[in-house]
Design a protein around this motif. Sequence first.
Motif, mmCIF file in Angstrom:
data_model
loop_
_atom_site.group_PDB
_atom_site.id
_atom_site.type_symbol
_atom_site.label_atom_id
_atom_site.label_comp_id
_atom_site.label_asym_id
_atom_site.label_seq_id
_atom_site.Cartn_x
_atom_site.Cartn_y
_atom_site.Cartn_z
ATOM 1 N N GLN A 8 5.674 -17.239 -11.814
ATOM 2 C CA GLN A 8 4.587 -17.938 -11.019
ATOM 3 C C GLN A 8 2.978 -17.339 -11.508
ATOM 4 N N ASP B 21 3.144 -18.036 -15.186
ATOM 5 C CA ASP B 21 2.272 -19.255 -15.894
ATOM 6 C C ASP B 21 0.887 -19.488 -15.221
ATOM 7 N N ARG C 170 -0.105 -31.358 -19.872
ATOM 8 C CA ARG C 170 -0.472 -30.201 -18.292
ATOM 9 C C ARG C 170 0.884 -30.713 -17.467
ATOM 10 N N SER D 274 3.073 -32.675 -17.525
ATOM 11 C CA SER D 274 4.473 -32.852 -18.125
ATOM 12 C C SER D 274 5.291 -31.097 -18.885
ATOM 13 N N GLY D 275 4.370 -30.633 -18.314
ATOM 14 C CA GLY D 275 4.849 -28.296 -18.188
ATOM 15 C C GLY D 275 3.954 -27.810 -19.302
ATOM 16 N N GLN E 215 2.949 -25.404 -20.813
ATOM 17 C CA GLN E 215 2.398 -23.646 -20.643
ATOM 18 C C GLN E 215 0.880 -22.891 -20.674
ATOM 19 N N GLY F 67 5.291 -26.178 -24.253
ATOM 20 C CA GLY F 67 6.703 -26.663 -23.461
ATOM 21 C C GLY F 67 7.571 -26.691 -24.228
ATOM 22 N N GLU F 68 8.231 -27.335 -23.953
ATOM 23 C CA GLU F 68 9.647 -28.265 -24.146
ATOM 24 C C GLU F 68 9.105 -29.909 -25.290
ATOM 25 N N VAL G 45 10.319 -32.924 -24.201
ATOM 26 C CA VAL G 45 9.409 -33.603 -22.898
ATOM 27 C C VAL G 45 7.866 -33.954 -23.235
ATOM 28 N N LEU G 46 7.224 -33.085 -24.079
ATOM 29 C CA LEU G 46 5.791 -33.291 -24.133
ATOM 30 C C LEU G 46 5.406 -34.378 -24.369
#
Length: 240
Positions: free
Chosen positions: A101, A104, A153, A155-156, A158, A197-198, A201-202
């Motif tokens: 955490q 991140d 952001r 959607s993950g 970093q 990020g992935e 997915v993004l």
Amino acid sequence: MTKRMNEEYKKRGKHILFSVVFLVLGFILAFSYKTVGKNVEKDPLTSASLLDEAKYREELILQQEQNRELSNEISVKQEEIRTFERSFSDMEDDHVDLVQQATDLRLLLGIVPASGSGIKVTLMDAEYDPVEQNPNDYIVHESHVFRVINELRISGAQGVSINGQRINAGSYIKCTGPVITVDGKTFPAPFVIEAIGESEVLEEALHLKGGVVDGLVLDNIVVSTEQVKKIELSALGDER
């Protein structure tokens, strides 16, 4: 004469009989005394053996009881160890989660460099006729940039940058005509937004039906997305 002799024989016979009887009785008494004497001699040894046996039995029982107590104590200690191991494992997992955490959060704040796979989003002004059309309807505004950044952001992503300028939650973005200002630095079009990020997915998040890309196209913004295997983002203040 004969009668007298018979009486003497009878007396002698009785004496002999009594002698035999007394002899037998004496023998029996002697044998009994000898046997009793032997038994009396053996009794102390037998008693001592019985006492030793009883003592050893009590010691054995006591030792067995102590063994049971030790066995129970060992079981309790083993359970305490298992409980501690489970607790330590949970603490270790919590520690790993906290470290992740923290990592991140540093990435999102932009205070540490970041690298990895991700996505590149390019925003460009659309072609227009300045005589017949309003140019403001065909250029990239800060609202368009914010739509892309916020979706990434969520959607993950970093870490995010605009034209190489690392941004965070407190970054200031302002559009002024054909240029955009990010935290005091001005950049001309095209505006390239990179996010780590992935990548799949993004990109899928941006291309959802009725999502960000569709909205930008309706606003006459030229949008292109590209999955990138390696993106490197500098920390805030380290940008070139």
